[in-house]
Motif scaffolding. Structure first.
Motif, PDB file in Angstrom:
ATOM      1  N   ASN A  38       0.812  -1.208   0.000  1.00 17.62           N
ATOM      2  CA  ASN A  38       0.000   0.000   0.000  1.00 17.62           C
ATOM      3  C   ASN A  38       0.852   1.266   0.000  1.00 17.62           C
ATOM      4  O   ASN A  38       0.439   2.297  -0.491  1.00 17.62           O
ATOM      5  CB  ASN A  38      -1.031  -0.070   1.134  1.00 17.62           C
ATOM      6  CG  ASN A  38      -0.595   0.543   2.442  1.00 17.62           C
ATOM      7  OD1 ASN A  38       0.551   0.886   2.660  1.00 17.62           O
ATOM      8  ND2 ASN A  38      -1.546   0.678   3.338  1.00 17.62           N
ATOM      9  N   LYS A  39       2.057   1.198   0.520  1.00 21.49           N
ATOM     10  CA  LYS A  39       2.903   2.381   0.562  1.00 21.49           C
ATOM     11  C   LYS A  39       3.276   2.836  -0.850  1.00 21.49           C
ATOM     12  O   LYS A  39       3.320   4.012  -1.142  1.00 21.49           O
ATOM     13  CB  LYS A  39       4.181   2.120   1.371  1.00 21.49           C
ATOM     14  CG  LYS A  39       3.920   1.835   2.834  1.00 21.49           C
ATOM     15  CD  LYS A  39       3.241   3.023   3.536  1.00 21.49           C
ATOM     16  CE  LYS A  39       3.043   2.799   5.012  1.00 21.49           C
ATOM     17  NZ  LYS A  39       1.934   1.888   5.337  1.00 21.49           N
ATOM     18  N   TRP A  40       3.536   1.871  -1.711  1.00 22.60           N
ATOM     19  CA  TRP A  40       3.884   2.228  -3.082  1.00 22.60           C
ATOM     20  C   TRP A  40       2.712   2.949  -3.758  1.00 22.60           C
ATOM     21  O   TRP A  40       2.889   3.984  -4.387  1.00 22.60           O
ATOM     22  CB  TRP A  40       4.265   0.972  -3.884  1.00 22.60           C
ATOM     23  CG  TRP A  40       4.726   1.336  -5.249  1.00 22.60           C
ATOM     24  CD1 TRP A  40       5.942   1.860  -5.589  1.00 22.60           C
ATOM     25  CD2 TRP A  40       3.968   1.255  -6.446  1.00 22.60           C
ATOM     26  NE1 TRP A  40       5.979   2.104  -6.930  1.00 22.60           N
ATOM     27  CE2 TRP A  40       4.785   1.745  -7.483  1.00 22.60           C
ATOM     28  CE3 TRP A  40       2.681   0.812  -6.754  1.00 22.60           C
ATOM     29  CZ2 TRP A  40       4.359   1.812  -8.801  1.00 22.60           C
ATOM     30  CZ3 TRP A  40       2.247   0.870  -8.060  1.00 22.60           C
ATOM     31  CH2 TRP A  40       3.089   1.368  -9.076  1.00 22.60           C
ATOM     32  N   PHE A  41       1.506   2.425  -3.566  1.00 29.37           N
ATOM     33  CA  PHE A  41       0.320   3.045  -4.167  1.00 29.37           C
ATOM     34  C   PHE A  41       0.095   4.455  -3.614  1.00 29.37           C
ATOM     35  O   PHE A  41      -0.209   5.389  -4.349  1.00 29.37           O
ATOM     36  CB  PHE A  41      -0.923   2.181  -3.917  1.00 29.37           C
ATOM     37  CG  PHE A  41      -0.968   0.956  -4.781  1.00 29.37           C
ATOM     38  CD1 PHE A  41      -1.541   1.002  -6.043  1.00 29.37           C
ATOM     39  CD2 PHE A  41      -0.424  -0.247  -4.348  1.00 29.37           C
ATOM     40  CE1 PHE A  41      -1.574  -0.122  -6.858  1.00 29.37           C
ATOM     41  CE2 PHE A  41      -0.444  -1.379  -5.151  1.00 29.37           C
ATOM     42  CZ  PHE A  41      -1.030  -1.317  -6.407  1.00 29.37           C
ATOM     43  N   LYS A  42       0.255   4.593  -2.291  1.00 29.13           N
ATOM     44  CA  LYS A  42       0.016   5.903  -1.677  1.00 29.13           C
ATOM     45  C   LYS A  42       1.059   6.931  -2.095  1.00 29.13           C
ATOM     46  O   LYS A  42       0.763   8.103  -2.241  1.00 29.13           O
ATOM     47  CB  LYS A  42       0.025   5.779  -0.138  1.00 29.13           C
ATOM     48  CG  LYS A  42      -1.197   5.076   0.418  1.00 29.13           C
ATOM     49  CD  LYS A  42      -1.359   5.330   1.911  1.00 29.13           C
ATOM     50  CE  LYS A  42      -0.345   4.584   2.737  1.00 29.13           C
ATOM     51  NZ  LYS A  42      -0.579   4.781   4.205  1.00 29.13           N
ATOM     52  N   LEU A  43       2.305   6.491  -2.289  1.00 34.58           N
ATOM     53  CA  LEU A  43       3.388   7.430  -2.601  1.00 34.58           C
ATOM     54  C   LEU A  43       3.348   7.959  -4.032  1.00 34.58           C
ATOM     55  O   LEU A  43       3.778   9.083  -4.292  1.00 34.58           O
ATOM     56  CB  LEU A  43       4.751   6.760  -2.359  1.00 34.58           C
ATOM     57  CG  LEU A  43       5.204   6.646  -0.909  1.00 34.58           C
ATOM     58  CD1 LEU A  43       6.439   5.752  -0.805  1.00 34.58           C
ATOM     59  CD2 LEU A  43       5.497   8.026  -0.313  1.00 34.58           C
ATOM     60  N   GLY A 171      -4.375   2.516   9.564  1.00 37.83           N
ATOM     61  CA  GLY A 171      -3.446   3.280  10.405  1.00 37.83           C
ATOM     62  C   GLY A 171      -3.914   4.723  10.341  1.00 37.83           C
ATOM     63  O   GLY A 171      -4.737   5.173  11.129  1.00 37.83           O
ATOM     64  N   THR A 172      -3.401   5.464   9.345  1.00 40.98           N
ATOM     65  CA  THR A 172      -3.890   6.830   9.143  1.00 40.98           C
ATOM     66  C   THR A 172      -5.266   6.845   8.465  1.00 40.98           C
ATOM     67  O   THR A 172      -5.947   7.859   8.470  1.00 40.98           O
ATOM     68  CB  THR A 172      -2.938   7.635   8.236  1.00 40.98           C
ATOM     69  OG1 THR A 172      -2.920   7.023   6.935  1.00 40.98           O
ATOM     70  CG2 THR A 172      -1.527   7.662   8.799  1.00 40.98           C
ATOM     71  N   GLY A 173      -5.635   5.733   7.832  1.00 38.84           N
ATOM     72  CA  GLY A 173      -6.922   5.653   7.125  1.00 38.84           C
ATOM     73  C   GLY A 173      -6.844   6.059   5.660  1.00 38.84           C
ATOM     74  O   GLY A 173      -7.845   6.007   4.946  1.00 38.84           O
ATOM     75  N   HIS A 280      -3.910  -7.669   1.461  1.00 33.84           N
ATOM     76  CA  HIS A 280      -2.611  -7.869   2.116  1.00 33.84           C
ATOM     77  C   HIS A 280      -1.758  -6.665   1.756  1.00 33.84           C
ATOM     78  O   HIS A 280      -1.212  -6.582   0.662  1.00 33.84           O
ATOM     79  CB  HIS A 280      -1.936  -9.160   1.652  1.00 33.84           C
ATOM     80  CG  HIS A 280      -0.765  -9.545   2.525  1.00 33.84           C
ATOM     81  ND1 HIS A 280       0.150  -8.614   2.976  1.00 33.84           N
ATOM     82  CD2 HIS A 280      -0.382 -10.736   3.047  1.00 33.84           C
ATOM     83  CE1 HIS A 280       1.048  -9.230   3.738  1.00 33.84           C
ATOM     84  NE2 HIS A 280       0.746 -10.510   3.797  1.00 33.84           N
ATOM     85  N   SER A 281      -1.657  -5.724   2.682  1.00 39.31           N
ATOM     86  CA  SER A 281      -1.042  -4.431   2.372  1.00 39.31           C
ATOM     87  C   SER A 281       0.473  -4.432   2.542  1.00 39.31           C
ATOM     88  O   SER A 281       1.107  -3.380   2.472  1.00 39.31           O
ATOM     89  CB  SER A 281      -1.687  -3.355   3.236  1.00 39.31           C
ATOM     90  OG  SER A 281      -1.899  -3.839   4.555  1.00 39.31           O
ATOM     91  N   GLY A 282       1.077  -5.599   2.755  1.00 37.53           N
ATOM     92  CA  GLY A 282       2.539  -5.685   2.835  1.00 37.53           C
ATOM     93  C   GLY A 282       3.033  -5.573   4.267  1.00 37.53           C
ATOM     94  O   GLY A 282       2.445  -6.145   5.181  1.00 37.53           O
TER      95      GLY A 282
HETATM   96  C1  LIG Z   1       1.009   1.784   6.533  1.00 36.82           C
HETATM   97  C2  LIG Z   1       0.345   0.459   6.464  1.00 36.82           C
HETATM   98  C3  LIG Z   1      -1.043   0.320   6.619  1.00 36.82           C
HETATM   99  C4  LIG Z   1      -1.940   1.467   6.989  1.00 36.82           C
HETATM  100  O1  LIG Z   1      -2.214   2.340   5.947  1.00 36.82           O
HETATM  101  P1  LIG Z   1      -2.950   3.711   6.248  1.00 36.82           P
HETATM  102  O2  LIG Z   1      -3.159   4.266   4.891  1.00 36.82           O
HETATM  103  O3  LIG Z   1      -2.002   4.553   7.058  1.00 36.82           O
HETATM  104  O4  LIG Z   1      -4.180   3.455   6.994  1.00 36.82           O
HETATM  105  C5  LIG Z   1      -1.589  -0.949   6.472  1.00 36.82           C
HETATM  106  N1  LIG Z   1      -0.820  -2.011   6.216  1.00 36.82           N
HETATM  107  C6  LIG Z   1       0.514  -1.922   6.086  1.00 36.82           C
HETATM  108  C7  LIG Z   1       1.294  -3.154   5.845  1.00 36.82           C
HETATM  109  C8  LIG Z   1       1.139  -0.690   6.208  1.00 36.82           C
HETATM  110  O5  LIG Z   1       2.477  -0.612   6.097  1.00 36.82           O
END
Ligand SMILES: *Cc1c(COP(=O)(O)O)cnc(C)c1O
Length: 297
Positions: A38-43, A171-173, A280-282
């Motif tokens: 998810n970090k890659w997508f958000k960045l 986390g942050t949503g 599965h956000s990693g």
């Molecule tokens: C950062 C993170 C999240 C939370 O994402 P938010 O956009 O901050 O809610 C969920 N899963 C993993 C693995 C993360 O690293």
């Protein structure tokens, strides 16, 4: 970045058959070992804007084990931008594995007190090496509309229209807001908060959305004591889940989500014929801070 690796796994547990449910996992963890899902997508949208504005460095905030910090460091190295990490708390004697790796990717680290961190303070030392106009700032965890927009492409990489429930960690949503923004009216998004007393997060998610949404729901009872807190029950579950599904999880985010959804299935939360997808956000790099041998994978 290996987007071709993206896939959806089907979870074949007898519990699901018994409850007449179909359960799947979208494996964002497979696209990169460090710039986790998810970090890659958000960045992406932030990095694109920084490049367009001819910025030289990305500055962002995080803690000593932050997936966002290490992902930002690695992504900046990949695209040729400098990176600056403002880290919460005093500099420790020995850097965490996450921070030493961020350093290895070329990130410059600045440690500030928890108090100063709360007000997003940028220490003066930063400006001895960088001009303020060359710096592009990203919020802690990538929170913001651009992060939401990046996350809204997660469900578009594959056909996800037939799922009735989309479940993910919060986390942050920001990711959840992106998921909500890209779902159809018949789909429900369930967020599992991994922070304790993070009761305002629903409101923060609404703030990122262009229109108020009522097709998401945040569960606050699966944080296991708070952010990055865990107990034997969670670890035993993660090991058992791996044995049964061959899917590794991390103890900060995805382990809690898999635990929560499994628990909800047990308690009859989902009506039969529900077709559930868990993101599965990693975040697997975070498991390196656990004592050796804690996990079987
Ligand atoms: C950062 C993170 C999240 C939370 O994402 P938010 O956009 O901050 O809610 C969920 N899963 C993993 C693995 C993360 O690293």
């Amino acid at each position: 970045m290996q987007l071709d690796n993206l896939r959806i796994d089907t979870i074949n547990l007898s519990l699901n058959r018994y409850k007449k449910l179909s359960v799947h996992v979208l494996r964002l963890d497979l696209i990169h070992p460090v710039i986790s899902g998810n970090k890659w997508f958000k960045l992406q949208p932030y990095l694109t804007e920084a490049k367009q504005q001819n910025k030289k460095a990305i500055l962002t905030f995080g803690g000593a084990f932050s997936n966002h910090i290490i992902a930002t460091a690695a992504a900046c190295k990949l695209i040729g931008l400098k990176s600056i990490g403002i880290i919460r708390g005093e500099k420790p004697q020995k850097l965490s594995i996450t921070l030493s790796e961020a350093l290895h990717y070329g990130m410059q680290l600045f440690f500030i007190s928890r108090q100063a961190y709360k007000s997003n303070h940028i220490p003066e030392e930063v400006f001895t090496t960088f001009n303020p106009q060359d710096i592009y700032v990203i919020n802690e965890g990538g929170y913001g509309v651009k992060g939401m927009e990046g996350a809204s492409t997660i469900l578009k990489k594959m056909d996800t229209s037939t799922y009735t429930h989309i479940c993910a960690a919060v986390g942050t949503g920001t990711m959840l807001a992106g998921l909500v923004a890209s779902t159809r009216t018949w789909q429900q998004v369930i967020g599992i908060s991994v922070l304790k007393n993070n009761l305002q997060v629903g409101e923060k998610i609404q703030q990122l959305l262009s229109a108020k949404s009522n097709n998401f729901f945040i569960m606050h009872q699966y944080h296991f004591g708070g952010y990055a807190k865990y107990n034997q029950q969670l670890i035993a579950f993660m090991n058992e889940w791996f044995e049964q599904t061959e899917i590794p999880s991390d103890f900060v985010y995805t382990g809690k989500v898999f635990f929560a959804i499994n628990n909800l299935i047990h308690s009859g939360y989902f009506s039969s014929d529900s077709n559930i997808i868990i993101i599965h956000s990693g975040g697997l790099q975070g498991n390196r801070s656990l004592p050796k041998g804690t996990l079987i994978f």
